[in-house]
Motif scaffolding. Structure first.
Motif, short mmCIF file in Angstrom:
data_model
loop_
_atom_site.label_atom_id
_atom_site.label_comp_id
_atom_site.label_asym_id
_atom_site.label_seq_id
_atom_site.Cartn_x
_atom_site.Cartn_y
_atom_site.Cartn_z
N GLY A 1 137.70 -5.96 98.21
CA GLY A 1 138.25 -4.67 98.62
C GLY A 1 137.35 -3.51 98.25
N THR A 2 137.56 -2.35 98.91
CA THR A 2 136.76 -1.16 98.56
C THR A 2 137.08 -0.70 97.13
N SER B 1 140.37 3.46 97.74
CA SER B 1 141.29 2.36 98.04
C SER B 1 142.72 2.84 97.80
#
Ligand code: HEM
Length: 289
Positions: free
Chosen positions: A260-261, A126
């Protein structure tokens, strides 16, 4: 008519076309390292769209690197009371920020299906883990010792960030410069713990209020140089706000409210980050002018 370019020196060229013969690698390659740059792309999926995501991210990393360079240059110049050098670096950074923000174009309209074609290949990677972005945020006063944790096992990166954490940020140097010019910046702000996030201070707001209220004053009460610096910083603050919001909207379009990643709640987390003001008193002082 096309203007005639200045002629090259006789030793550089034998005619009116560029040199084609070099004994080793070209001087361009030696300077730009273009073959290194163009071999740094290793997509993780078969999707042809991933290259656009990867190169755009790398381009943004280069802009982050340049912005850190400019703001460190400006901070150093302010420390030495060299305002023209500081303004030159900050002025360049305004154009660079505009280019950084324009770099969102290739990623600003991804649909969830397009992003999904390579998203799982990114694993836990990310932008949150970008050390250069973190240095940039530290320079803007968004300090946090917790942000060093991801680099615990990368000693060189950790050491660089730790140094940046404890050093005065760009705004700290601005406030010290204002104080040396006789503006009453509170002692508590000047002596604050540099490793802490910068928080807005009413005394600093009063300083900017005085600078902005005296704009164009004919009795000599104004500080035109401080005003110019304030406006350049305001421009930077606005462009950073735009970067954060471009990121937020691109993320919302590409993945909606999914996590989110990097493990955060995604858009909800980014929304909170995007509302933060850079150089806060430069914004709040305006209400009182
Ligand atoms: C459409 C593409 C993108 C999506 C969907 C996206 C998504 C996200 C999400 C959800 C986060 C929160 C942390 C997490 O849980 O992962 C994040 C953080 C971040 N991303 Fe992106 N991102 C995109 C493109 C980019 C690009 C191109 C960059 C450039 C380097 C970037 C840099 C960052 C940074 C620096 C953070 C941390 C922000 C902060 O600390 O406030 N992102 N991103």
């Amino acid at each position: 008519m096309t203007p005639t370019p200045p002629s090259a020196s006789p030793s550089a060229s034998t005619g009116d076309t560029p040199n084609l013969e070099f004994t080793g690698t070209t001087p361009y390659e030696q300077y730009v390292r273009a073959s290194v740059l163009s071999h740094l792309q290793q997509p993780l999926s078969d999707d042809p769209g991933e290259m656009s995501f990867l190169v755009t991210t790398q381009v943004m990393e280069l802009w982050f690197t340049l912005l850190v360079h400019e703001w460190e240059t400006a901070a150093r110049a302010l420390r030495g009371d060299d305002l023209p050098a500081a303004l030159a670096a900050l002025g360049r950074s305004v154009y660079e920020l505009q280019s950084l923000n324009d770099s969102w174009k290739p990623l600003a309209h991804l649909t969830p299906a397009q992003f999904n074609r390579y998203r799982s290949a990114l694993g836990d990677a990310s932008g949150f883990q970008s050390a250069m972005y973190r240095r940039l945020e530290f320079l803007l006063g968004e300090k946090s010792p917790a942000m060093l944790v991801p680099y615990r096992h990368a000693p060189a990166v950790h050491a660089e960030l730790e140094k940046a954490l404890h050093e005065p940020g760009l705004y700290d140097e601005v406030l010290r410069w204002l104080a040396r010019r006789g503006h009453p910046v509170p002692e508590a702000v000047l002596g604050r713990d540099m490793a802490e996030r910068y928080t807005a201070d009413p005394g600093v707001e009063a300083v900017w209020l005085r600078v902005y209220a005296a704009e164009g004053a004919e009795d000599g009460a104004g500080d035109a140089e401080a005003l110019r610096l304030g406006e350049t910083l305001t421009e930077i603050g606005e462009l950073i706000w735009r970067w954060r919001n471009n990121h937020l909207v691109a993320t919302r379009r590409a993945m909606g409210a999914k996590p989110g990643t990097g493990g955060s709640s995604g858009v909800a987390w980014l929304e909170k980050r995007a509302t933060k003001s850079v150089f806060p008193e430069l914004w709040t002082a305006r209400s009182h002018v």
